[in-house]
Enzyme design. Structure first.
Site, PDB file in Angstrom:
ATOM      1  N   ARG A  61      50.782  50.157  47.468  1.00 37.05           N
ATOM      2  CA  ARG A  61      51.600  49.129  46.819  1.00 37.05           C
ATOM      3  C   ARG A  61      53.083  49.458  46.905  1.00 37.05           C
ATOM      4  NH1 ARG A  61      47.757  48.321  41.431  1.00 37.05           N
ATOM      5  NH2 ARG A  61      45.916  47.617  42.570  1.00 37.05           N
ATOM      6  N   ASN A  68      39.122  37.319  33.037  1.00 41.78           N
ATOM      7  CA  ASN A  68      37.929  38.077  32.637  1.00 41.78           C
ATOM      8  C   ASN A  68      38.210  39.135  31.590  1.00 41.78           C
ATOM      9  OD1 ASN A  68      35.103  39.199  33.039  1.00 41.78           O
ATOM     10  ND2 ASN A  68      36.343  40.968  33.645  1.00 41.78           N
ATOM     11  N   GLU A 119      37.834  36.430  43.922  1.00 42.68           N
ATOM     12  CA  GLU A 119      37.655  37.807  44.381  1.00 42.68           C
ATOM     13  C   GLU A 119      36.246  38.254  44.015  1.00 42.68           C
ATOM     14  OE1 GLU A 119      38.859  42.389  43.349  1.00 42.68           O
ATOM     15  OE2 GLU A 119      38.775  40.823  41.836  1.00 42.68           O
ATOM     16  N   ASP A 179      36.214  42.865  27.800  1.00 41.51           N
ATOM     17  CA  ASP A 179      35.625  41.722  28.489  1.00 41.51           C
ATOM     18  C   ASP A 179      35.683  40.465  27.614  1.00 41.51           C
ATOM     19  OD1 ASP A 179      34.315  41.325  31.097  1.00 41.51           O
ATOM     20  OD2 ASP A 179      32.806  40.372  29.820  1.00 41.51           O
ATOM     21  N   GLU A 213      28.685  41.190  34.397  1.00 42.20           N
ATOM     22  CA  GLU A 213      29.303  40.020  33.768  1.00 42.20           C
ATOM     23  C   GLU A 213      29.726  40.255  32.321  1.00 42.20           C
ATOM     24  OE1 GLU A 213      26.545  36.770  34.405  1.00 42.20           O
ATOM     25  OE2 GLU A 213      26.704  37.008  36.592  1.00 42.20           O
ATOM     26  N   LYS A 217      33.401  37.872  40.069  1.00 43.03           N
ATOM     27  CA  LYS A 217      31.976  38.185  39.898  1.00 43.03           C
ATOM     28  C   LYS A 217      31.653  38.727  38.512  1.00 43.03           C
ATOM     29  CE  LYS A 217      31.391  42.913  41.598  1.00 43.03           C
ATOM     30  NZ  LYS A 217      31.030  43.729  42.766  1.00 43.03           N
ATOM     31  N   HIS A 218      32.711  38.938  37.714  1.00 47.39           N
ATOM     32  CA  HIS A 218      32.498  39.499  36.373  1.00 47.39           C
ATOM     33  C   HIS A 218      32.381  38.442  35.289  1.00 47.39           C
ATOM     34  CE1 HIS A 218      33.000  43.600  37.796  1.00 47.39           C
ATOM     35  NE2 HIS A 218      33.934  43.128  38.587  1.00 47.39           N
ATOM     36  N   ARG A 237      44.015  32.262  43.026  1.00 46.49           N
ATOM     37  CA  ARG A 237      43.168  33.393  43.415  1.00 46.49           C
ATOM     38  C   ARG A 237      42.577  33.899  42.110  1.00 46.49           C
ATOM     39  NH1 ARG A 237      42.679  39.112  41.994  1.00 46.49           N
ATOM     40  NH2 ARG A 237      41.877  40.229  43.790  1.00 46.49           N
ATOM     41  N   TRP A 284      47.349  43.598  34.017  1.00 51.74           N
ATOM     42  CA  TRP A 284      47.005  43.928  32.631  1.00 51.74           C
ATOM     43  C   TRP A 284      47.495  42.818  31.702  1.00 51.74           C
ATOM     44  CZ3 TRP A 284      48.819  49.704  33.187  1.00 51.74           C
ATOM     45  CH2 TRP A 284      47.811  50.411  33.886  1.00 51.74           C
ATOM     46  N   ASP A 331      40.868  36.385  39.878  1.00 54.17           N
ATOM     47  CA  ASP A 331      40.604  37.817  39.769  1.00 54.17           C
ATOM     48  C   ASP A 331      39.214  38.072  39.185  1.00 54.17           C
ATOM     49  OD1 ASP A 331      41.720  40.550  39.951  1.00 54.17           O
ATOM     50  OD2 ASP A 331      41.447  40.572  37.775  1.00 54.17           O
TER      51      ASP A 331
HETATM   52  C1  ABC Z   1      43.931  51.688  37.367  1.00 50.11           C
HETATM   53  C2  ABC Z   1      44.712  52.780  38.041  1.00 50.11           C
HETATM   54  C3  ABC Z   1      43.970  53.412  39.179  1.00 50.11           C
HETATM   55  C4  ABC Z   1      42.676  53.920  38.675  1.00 50.11           C
HETATM   56  C5  ABC Z   1      41.935  52.778  38.016  1.00 50.11           C
HETATM   57  C6  ABC Z   1      40.633  53.233  37.407  1.00 50.11           C
HETATM   58  O1  ABC Z   1      42.713  52.195  36.974  1.00 50.11           O
HETATM   59  O2  ABC Z   1      45.904  52.211  38.499  1.00 50.11           O
HETATM   60  O3  ABC Z   1      44.712  54.484  39.708  1.00 50.11           O
HETATM   61  O4  ABC Z   1      41.940  54.432  39.752  1.00 50.11           O
HETATM   62  C7  ABC Z   1      44.072  46.436  37.903  1.00 50.11           C
HETATM   63  C8  ABC Z   1      45.182  47.228  38.565  1.00 50.11           C
HETATM   64  C9  ABC Z   1      44.719  48.630  38.924  1.00 50.11           C
HETATM   65  C10 ABC Z   1      44.098  49.319  37.744  1.00 50.11           C
HETATM   66  C11 ABC Z   1      42.964  48.428  37.214  1.00 50.11           C
HETATM   67  C12 ABC Z   1      42.266  49.043  36.009  1.00 50.11           C
HETATM   68  O5  ABC Z   1      43.510  47.166  36.832  1.00 50.11           O
HETATM   69  O6  ABC Z   1      45.586  46.547  39.734  1.00 50.11           O
HETATM   70  O7  ABC Z   1      45.843  49.368  39.383  1.00 50.11           O
HETATM   71  O8  ABC Z   1      43.631  50.587  38.210  1.00 50.11           O
HETATM   72  O9  ABC Z   1      43.160  49.246  34.959  1.00 50.11           O
HETATM   73  C13 ABC Z   1      40.705  43.236  40.616  1.00 50.11           C
HETATM   74  C14 ABC Z   1      42.155  43.329  41.098  1.00 50.11           C
HETATM   75  C15 ABC Z   1      42.697  44.679  40.718  1.00 50.11           C
HETATM   76  C16 ABC Z   1      42.822  44.739  39.198  1.00 50.11           C
HETATM   77  C17 ABC Z   1      41.625  44.210  38.507  1.00 50.11           C
HETATM   78  C18 ABC Z   1      41.566  44.271  37.056  1.00 50.11           C
HETATM   79  C19 ABC Z   1      40.637  43.510  39.189  1.00 50.11           C
HETATM   80  O10 ABC Z   1      42.218  43.056  42.449  1.00 50.11           O
HETATM   81  O11 ABC Z   1      43.939  44.964  41.298  1.00 50.11           O
HETATM   82  O12 ABC Z   1      43.051  46.151  38.847  1.00 50.11           O
HETATM   83  O13 ABC Z   1      42.180  43.069  36.566  1.00 50.11           O
HETATM   84  C20 ABC Z   1      36.137  46.228  40.822  1.00 50.11           C
HETATM   85  C21 ABC Z   1      36.176  44.773  40.417  1.00 50.11           C
HETATM   86  C22 ABC Z   1      37.355  44.040  41.030  1.00 50.11           C
HETATM   87  C23 ABC Z   1      38.664  44.794  40.815  1.00 50.11           C
HETATM   88  C24 ABC Z   1      38.474  46.214  41.380  1.00 50.11           C
HETATM   89  C25 ABC Z   1      39.731  47.057  41.211  1.00 50.11           C
HETATM   90  O14 ABC Z   1      37.397  46.847  40.695  1.00 50.11           O
HETATM   91  O15 ABC Z   1      34.975  44.142  40.765  1.00 50.11           O
HETATM   92  O16 ABC Z   1      37.446  42.765  40.431  1.00 50.11           O
HETATM   93  N1  ABC Z   1      39.815  44.092  41.418  1.00 50.11           N
HETATM   94  C26 ABC Z   1      32.513  48.483  43.925  1.00 50.11           C
HETATM   95  C27 ABC Z   1      32.168  47.284  43.077  1.00 50.11           C
HETATM   96  C28 ABC Z   1      33.384  46.390  42.929  1.00 50.11           C
HETATM   97  C29 ABC Z   1      34.525  47.192  42.346  1.00 50.11           C
HETATM   98  C30 ABC Z   1      34.830  48.330  43.323  1.00 50.11           C
HETATM   99  C31 ABC Z   1      36.027  49.158  42.887  1.00 50.11           C
HETATM  100  O17 ABC Z   1      33.671  49.146  43.424  1.00 50.11           O
HETATM  101  O18 ABC Z   1      31.100  46.570  43.653  1.00 50.11           O
HETATM  102  O19 ABC Z   1      33.068  45.324  42.066  1.00 50.11           O
HETATM  103  O20 ABC Z   1      35.676  46.338  42.175  1.00 50.11           O
HETATM  104  O21 ABC Z   1      35.772  49.741  41.663  1.00 50.11           O
HETATM  105  C32 ABC Z   1      31.499  48.915  49.089  1.00 50.11           C
HETATM  106  C33 ABC Z   1      30.543  48.111  48.239  1.00 50.11           C
HETATM  107  C34 ABC Z   1      31.320  47.522  47.074  1.00 50.11           C
HETATM  108  C35 ABC Z   1      31.992  48.641  46.308  1.00 50.11           C
HETATM  109  C36 ABC Z   1      32.906  49.410  47.253  1.00 50.11           C
HETATM  110  C37 ABC Z   1      33.658  50.516  46.535  1.00 50.11           C
HETATM  111  O22 ABC Z   1      32.143  49.930  48.326  1.00 50.11           O
HETATM  112  O23 ABC Z   1      30.007  47.060  49.016  1.00 50.11           O
HETATM  113  O24 ABC Z   1      30.455  46.805  46.218  1.00 50.11           O
HETATM  114  O25 ABC Z   1      32.780  48.033  45.250  1.00 50.11           O
HETATM  115  O26 ABC Z   1      30.787  49.502  50.139  1.00 50.11           O
HETATM  116 CA    CA Z   2      33.033  39.316  31.976  1.00 58.09          CA
END
Ligand code: ABC
Ligand code: CA
Length: 495
Positions: A357, A128, A240, A185, A172, A219-220, A214, A90, A216
């Protein structure tokens, strides 16, 4: 360091807050610290950049030569409906360090300690999005200033909309997160944003001696942004790109937006192939072949079987032999292995965020069988790379993986001098065998399985057969090399 210099590295991924507790040499910065660290509380457990240094022996002892740490930039430091920003994603100001994890000198000390061991530092960077607790009123200059956002001009953000994953423009330009913690965004087409991010990233990598990034949520952001950003960073960039779409993930390399991406497609192939006893091996083979055919440089992919956004491998699959097979795929297939902290401790608590975690210290950093398995896989990679061991005139890193044989339960693939023979049958011994008709070695020669150090004979036509009937051995993986190579590599002593 460049992509070429990263080739052959092997990466340990950790959360700074969760990897090592403060100690005498790395004193606590926040006190009092929680006595125990329950991931469900989603709060800081106290790890710092200095405390990572205390445990570098543990990482290097497992054979890793690179460490990827969670984001280092300042986060919102307030209570949210998802509790606190212990994970570091965050980021409200990329350009300031996160005081929760230490000072500028501490981060430099970590970088220096890694370099003194010949190891690389990879830092996770978030550009992003910027968090906000007032999603529908976030993008006005007063709210932005109150949130401590780096960007305070509303033009530096895209207007509010939640992402529709069926539409790449929305992916995006719309917002990650949700109405509890919105991730506004950032307008990555705004010239002020672009120039300040580019000069910041160049500074960051040079000031702290960062060897790789790395990226983060890669794709966005419209891809061309990354070309200049990564050039400005001046080091290896791995993005990622979360999802199973191989063509889309490969476009990051073909379009030269960045050096590489994390191996999400292969991850799904490994889960499908090895994630359950007698799983879908033909899916693994298909994904593996498409990965090899589509990415210009599959050798730079980051191959993982768990991470901070995914279930722990052992949460969905308790059979250790399936995990050992999956890890051989992770380590021997084209790419850089990326092991998520706790994988070596068989952490199984963790169907997903936040359970995946947990703090590592309750494990006592034990020398587990899995720790030893990972060490062996790293040792094998290092040995074949250092020796320049060749097969058909090509060494390990320069040769691309080829699938040699497969059945509905088994697969054999070659990368350079190594032949991996894997199965998803799991632990029980069964009166069955897998015959690889053409191993690549000549009949009557001898090969060694580097995992068990046992010798096998190559049969007529170059066939190798492994049996799953051995009591207590069942469906273990194999990594074969010729006997000549085995004696040069010294993994099994004098053989
Ligand atoms: C918080 C809470 C969670 C709660 C969530 C909604 O909010 O803690 O309990 O469930 C950070 C934190 C998280 C936090 C989030 C949001 O921010 O670490 O704890 O969650 O506040 C990166 C990082 C990730 C980070 C962020 C944000 C981005 O690794 O740790 O989260 O800076 C998307 C994004 C990806 C992101 C991921 C968490 O969400 O693209 O960048 N990770 C589909 C989509 C994906 C998507 C995924 C999950 O869902 O295509 O783009 O990722 O939402 C497959 C398909 C995939 C599909 C999956 C689910 O199934 O092929 O396409 O992915 O079969
Ligand atoms: Ca964006």
């Amino acid at each position: 360091a460049t992509a070429d210099q990263w080739k052959g590295k092997s990466i340990y991924q950790l959360f700074t807050d969760r990897f090592a507790p403060p100690s005498a040499t790395a004193p606590a910065r926040t006190s009092p610290l929680p006595e125990t660290c329950d991931p469900i509380q989603q709060t800081w457990c106290g790890g710092t950049w200095l405390s990572i240094i205390d445990k570098l022996d543990y990482i290097q002892g497992m054979g890793f030569d690179a460490v990827w740490i969670s984001p280092v930039s300042q986060n919102i430091d307030v209570y949210t409906p998802y509790n606190y920003a212990y994970h570091g994603y965050w980021v409200n100001d990329p350009m300031t360090l996160n005081p929760r994890f230490g000072s500028a000198d501490d981060l430099k000390a970590l970088s220096a300690a890694l370099h003194a061991r010949g190891m690389y530092l990879m830092v996770d960077v978030v550009v992003n999005n910027i968090p906000s607790l007032n999603p529908y009123d976030a993008v006005n200059s007063t709210a932005l200033k109150l949130d401590g956002s780096r960007w305070t001009d509303p033009n530096e953000f895209h207007p509010q909309c939640w992402i529709d994953y069926n539409n790449q423009t929305s992916v995006e330009y719309c917002w990650l997160g949700d109405d509890k913690v919105a991730l506004m965004d950032v307008n990555t087409e705004n010239p002020t944003v672009i120039s300040s991010l580019n000069s910041w990233i160049g500074n960051l990598t040079s000031t702290y001696g960062i060897d790789g990034l790395r990226i983060d949520a890669a794709k966005h952001v419209p891809g061309p942004f990354w070309t200049d950003f990564c050039k400005a960073g001046g080091v290896f960039c791995i993005g990622e790109v979360y999802g199973s779409d191989i063509n889309f993930a490969a476009s990051f390399q073909t379009q030269k937006w960045m050096d590489s991406v994390l191996g999400y497609p292969l991850y799904y192939g490994i889960v499908n192939g090895f994630g359950t006893p007698n799983g879908n091996m033909s899916n693994f083979v298909e994904v593996a072949q498409q990965t090899l055919a589509t990415f210009p440089q599959p050798g730079l992919l980051g191959n993982f079987i768990e991470n901070h956004d995914l279930p722990r491998w052992r949460n969905t699959t308790s059979d250790p032999q399936l995990a050992y097979n999956a890890m051989v795929a992770q380590f021997i297939f084209d790419g850089l292995p990326v092991v998520y902290y706790g994988q070596e401790q068989d952490f199984s608590h963790g169907a997903g965020d936040p359970y995946n975690r947990a703090a590592l210290w309750p494990s006592n950093y034990a020398n587990t069988t899995t720790y030893q398995h990972i060490k062996k896989l790293n040792d094998i990679r290092h040995a074949v790379i250092a020796n320049g061991t060749q097969f058909n005139g090509k060494n390990f890193l320069d040769s691309q993986t080829t699938i040699v044989a497969s059945t509905k339960n088994d697969v054999a693939f070659r990368k350079g001098p190594l032949l991996a023979v894997l199965t998803n049958r799991g632990s029980p011994n069964v009166p069955q065998a897998f015959g690889v008709p053409t191993s690549g070695w000549s009949a009557q020669s001898a090969v060694i399985d580097l995992l068990s150090c046992k010798q096998y004979a190559v049969g007529s036509g170059g066939a190798i057969s492994v049996s799953y009937a051995a009591s207590g051995y069942g469906g273990m993986p194999y990594i074969f090399v010729s006997q000549t190579d085995a004696s040069a590599l010294k993994i099994c002593g004098d053989v």
